[in-house]
Design a protein around this motif. Structure first.
Motif, PDB file in Angstrom:
ATOM      1  N   LEU A   1       1.939 -51.611 -22.076  1.00  0.00           N
ATOM      2  CA  LEU A   1       4.102 -51.452 -22.200  1.00  0.00           C
ATOM      3  C   LEU A   1       3.828 -49.709 -22.192  1.00  0.00           C
ATOM      4  N   THR A   2       2.567 -49.009 -21.954  1.00  0.00           N
ATOM      5  CA  THR A   2       3.681 -47.215 -21.489  1.00  0.00           C
ATOM      6  C   THR A   2       2.920 -47.139 -20.103  1.00  0.00           C
ATOM      7  N   VAL A   3       2.124 -47.876 -19.986  1.00  0.00           N
ATOM      8  CA  VAL A   3       1.341 -48.426 -18.302  1.00  0.00           C
ATOM      9  C   VAL A   3       2.197 -48.497 -17.612  1.00  0.00           C
ATOM     10  N   ALA A   4       3.012 -50.610 -17.828  1.00  0.00           N
ATOM     11  CA  ALA A   4       4.295 -50.621 -17.298  1.00  0.00           C
ATOM     12  C   ALA A   4       5.063 -50.162 -17.379  1.00  0.00           C
ATOM     13  N   SER A   5       5.642 -49.146 -18.005  1.00  0.00           N
ATOM     14  CA  SER A   5       6.580 -48.320 -18.241  1.00  0.00           C
ATOM     15  C   SER A   5       6.692 -47.319 -16.843  1.00  0.00           C
ATOM     16  N   PHE A   6       5.805 -46.616 -17.286  1.00  0.00           N
ATOM     17  CA  PHE A   6       5.450 -45.485 -16.061  1.00  0.00           C
ATOM     18  C   PHE A   6       5.405 -46.504 -14.624  1.00  0.00           C
ATOM     19  N   TYR A   7       4.574 -47.327 -14.270  1.00  0.00           N
ATOM     20  CA  TYR A   7       4.814 -47.560 -13.407  1.00  0.00           C
ATOM     21  C   TYR A   7       6.249 -48.047 -12.229  1.00  0.00           C
ATOM     22  N   TYR A   8       6.865 -48.572 -13.335  1.00  0.00           N
ATOM     23  CA  TYR A   8       8.782 -49.126 -12.955  1.00  0.00           C
ATOM     24  C   TYR A   8       9.414 -47.581 -12.943  1.00  0.00           C
ATOM     25  N   ALA A   9       9.118 -46.674 -14.144  1.00  0.00           N
ATOM     26  CA  ALA A   9       9.609 -45.551 -13.811  1.00  0.00           C
ATOM     27  C   ALA A   9       9.434 -44.824 -12.321  1.00  0.00           C
ATOM     28  N   ARG A  10       7.958 -44.832 -11.862  1.00  0.00           N
ATOM     29  CA  ARG A  10       7.926 -43.673 -10.790  1.00  0.00           C
ATOM     30  C   ARG A  10       8.168 -44.815  -9.992  1.00  0.00           C
TER      31      ARG A  10
ATOM     32  N   GLY B   1      11.120 -46.310  -9.453  1.00  0.00           N
ATOM     33  CA  GLY B   1      12.428 -46.189  -9.538  1.00  0.00           C
ATOM     34  C   GLY B   1      13.597 -47.181 -10.294  1.00  0.00           C
ATOM     35  N   HIS B   2      12.517 -48.233 -10.942  1.00  0.00           N
ATOM     36  CA  HIS B   2      13.463 -48.533 -11.723  1.00  0.00           C
ATOM     37  C   HIS B   2      13.545 -49.200 -13.470  1.00  0.00           C
ATOM     38  N   TRP B   3      14.619 -47.902 -13.573  1.00  0.00           N
ATOM     39  CA  TRP B   3      15.506 -47.661 -14.944  1.00  0.00           C
ATOM     40  C   TRP B   3      15.017 -48.673 -15.894  1.00  0.00           C
ATOM     41  N   VAL B   4      15.665 -49.585 -15.659  1.00  0.00           N
ATOM     42  CA  VAL B   4      16.181 -51.076 -16.601  1.00  0.00           C
ATOM     43  C   VAL B   4      14.829 -51.093 -16.813  1.00  0.00           C
ATOM     44  N   LYS B   5      13.905 -51.700 -16.389  1.00  0.00           N
ATOM     45  CA  LYS B   5      12.287 -52.206 -16.535  1.00  0.00           C
ATOM     46  C   LYS B   5      11.939 -51.229 -17.167  1.00  0.00           C
ATOM     47  N   ALA B   6      12.077 -50.373 -17.100  1.00  0.00           N
ATOM     48  CA  ALA B   6      11.256 -49.137 -17.669  1.00  0.00           C
ATOM     49  C   ALA B   6      12.040 -48.910 -19.208  1.00  0.00           C
ATOM     50  N   SER B   7      13.018 -48.575 -18.972  1.00  0.00           N
ATOM     51  CA  SER B   7      13.650 -48.561 -20.365  1.00  0.00           C
ATOM     52  C   SER B   7      13.016 -49.878 -21.329  1.00  0.00           C
ATOM     53  N   ILE B   8      13.182 -50.881 -20.527  1.00  0.00           N
ATOM     54  CA  ILE B   8      12.760 -52.148 -21.520  1.00  0.00           C
ATOM     55  C   ILE B   8      11.533 -52.131 -22.356  1.00  0.00           C
ATOM     56  N   LEU B   9      10.705 -51.646 -21.903  1.00  0.00           N
ATOM     57  CA  LEU B   9       9.597 -51.665 -21.703  1.00  0.00           C
ATOM     58  C   LEU B   9       9.371 -50.738 -22.851  1.00  0.00           C
ATOM     59  N   THR B  10       9.690 -49.396 -22.975  1.00  0.00           N
ATOM     60  CA  THR B  10       9.880 -47.995 -23.599  1.00  0.00           C
ATOM     61  C   THR B  10      10.265 -48.878 -25.174  1.00  0.00           C
ATOM     62  N   TRP B  11      11.240 -49.697 -25.021  1.00  0.00           N
ATOM     63  CA  TRP B  11      11.761 -48.699 -26.314  1.00  0.00           C
ATOM     64  C   TRP B  11      11.477 -50.204 -27.020  1.00  0.00           C
TER      65      TRP B  11
ATOM     66  N   VAL C   1      12.969 -39.742 -19.345  1.00  0.00           N
ATOM     67  CA  VAL C   1      13.808 -38.659 -19.371  1.00  0.00           C
ATOM     68  C   VAL C   1      13.409 -37.794 -17.874  1.00  0.00           C
ATOM     69  N   VAL C   2      13.002 -36.657 -18.184  1.00  0.00           N
ATOM     70  CA  VAL C   2      12.226 -35.893 -17.845  1.00  0.00           C
ATOM     71  C   VAL C   2      11.890 -36.194 -16.292  1.00  0.00           C
ATOM     72  N   GLU C   3      11.172 -37.521 -16.176  1.00  0.00           N
ATOM     73  CA  GLU C   3      10.858 -38.393 -14.475  1.00  0.00           C
ATOM     74  C   GLU C   3      12.326 -38.706 -13.940  1.00  0.00           C
ATOM     75  N   TYR C   4      13.134 -39.056 -14.854  1.00  0.00           N
ATOM     76  CA  TYR C   4      13.833 -39.026 -14.358  1.00  0.00           C
ATOM     77  C   TYR C   4      14.858 -38.632 -13.347  1.00  0.00           C
ATOM     78  N   LEU C   5      14.915 -37.115 -14.387  1.00  0.00           N
ATOM     79  CA  LEU C   5      15.417 -35.536 -13.839  1.00  0.00           C
ATOM     80  C   LEU C   5      14.517 -35.119 -12.918  1.00  0.00           C
ATOM     81  N   SER C   6      13.606 -35.416 -12.427  1.00  0.00           N
ATOM     82  CA  SER C   6      12.642 -34.705 -11.216  1.00  0.00           C
ATOM     83  C   SER C   6      12.930 -35.832 -10.457  1.00  0.00           C
ATOM     84  N   GLN C   7      12.933 -36.533 -10.600  1.00  0.00           N
ATOM     85  CA  GLN C   7      13.765 -38.304  -9.117  1.00  0.00           C
ATOM     86  C   GLN C   7      14.909 -37.435  -8.627  1.00  0.00           C
ATOM     87  N   ASN C   8      15.756 -37.443  -9.721  1.00  0.00           N
ATOM     88  CA  ASN C   8      17.079 -37.000  -9.270  1.00  0.00           C
ATOM     89  C   ASN C   8      17.577 -35.768 -10.252  1.00  0.00           C
ATOM     90  N   PRO C   9      17.533 -34.670  -9.123  1.00  0.00           N
ATOM     91  CA  PRO C   9      17.806 -33.430  -9.634  1.00  0.00           C
ATOM     92  C   PRO C   9      18.996 -32.753  -9.651  1.00  0.00           C
TER      93      PRO C   9
END
Length: 197
Positions: free
Chosen positions: A151-160, A162-172, A189-197
């Protein structure tokens, strides 16, 4: 390569681990700290915390015979074991299947993430190192390691990606496996802010 290649490597590794465990089971007696928790070929994979997860799946959060409380074990993994165990009528086998299924999922998403970041050649080497690292047998045991990693790696993958809904569901789900999973929200949150300054 993709999933088929990862699955082939995973199966080779699992046959090797199964052979080693069967040989060990035939030559090493149960000793201090080892208990018979389930069917013979599954038993080497269900020691220590595995006993606790199987107990929760079968009987709930009871106190063990030695007085240990089980309330420090989080519920998602035992709940999956219980559900699958009731379906196939074998909690030990269900736990083993769940751990290995998540180990395969973790391997695949790690391949995808590494390929996305560093290319396919590095991704292939990464999967070999993951599966054949000396302590990687824990991903096959009745422990939460493989589920948490998947779940951690899949969440990282989707976050990288830009699939934030999938990443958030897995992280939940992560804090229901291990409490440290709460920190993954900070990472997202840090990853989101780094991709969306």
């Amino acid at each position: 390569y993709k999933f088929r290649g990862v699955a082939k490597l995973f199966l080779v590794n699992r046959f090797f681990l199964l052979a080693v465990s069967l040989i060990a089971l035939s030559v090493l007696p149960l000793g201090a700290g080892f208990k018979i928790n389930t069917a013979s070929f599954i038993n080497p994979w269900s020691q220590w915390d595995g006993e606790a997860y199987l107990t929760i799946a079968e009987r709930g959060y009871v106190t063990l015979a030695d007085g240990r409380s089980l309330y420090n074990f989080l519920p998602l993994y035992p709940a999956l074991i219980r559900t699958a165990g009731l379906l196939i009528n074998d909690f030990g086998l269900a736990a083993l299947l769940i751990s290995n299924a998540f180990a395969l999922i973790a391997s695949y998403f790690l391949f995808l993430l590494t390929k996305h970041e560093f290319g396919e050649a590095v991704a292939k080497k990464t999967i070999v190192l993951l599966l054949f690292f000396p302590t990687a047998f824990f991903f096959s045991a009745v422990y939460t390691e493989s589920m948490f990693l998947a779940l951690t790696v899949a969440s990282f993958y989707y976050a990288r990606r830009g699939h934030w809904v999938k990443a958030s569901i897995l992280t939940w789900f992560l804090p229901f496996i291990r409490i440290v999973g709460l920190l993954m929200w900070v990472v997202l949150v840090v990853e989101y802010l780094s991709q969306n300054p």
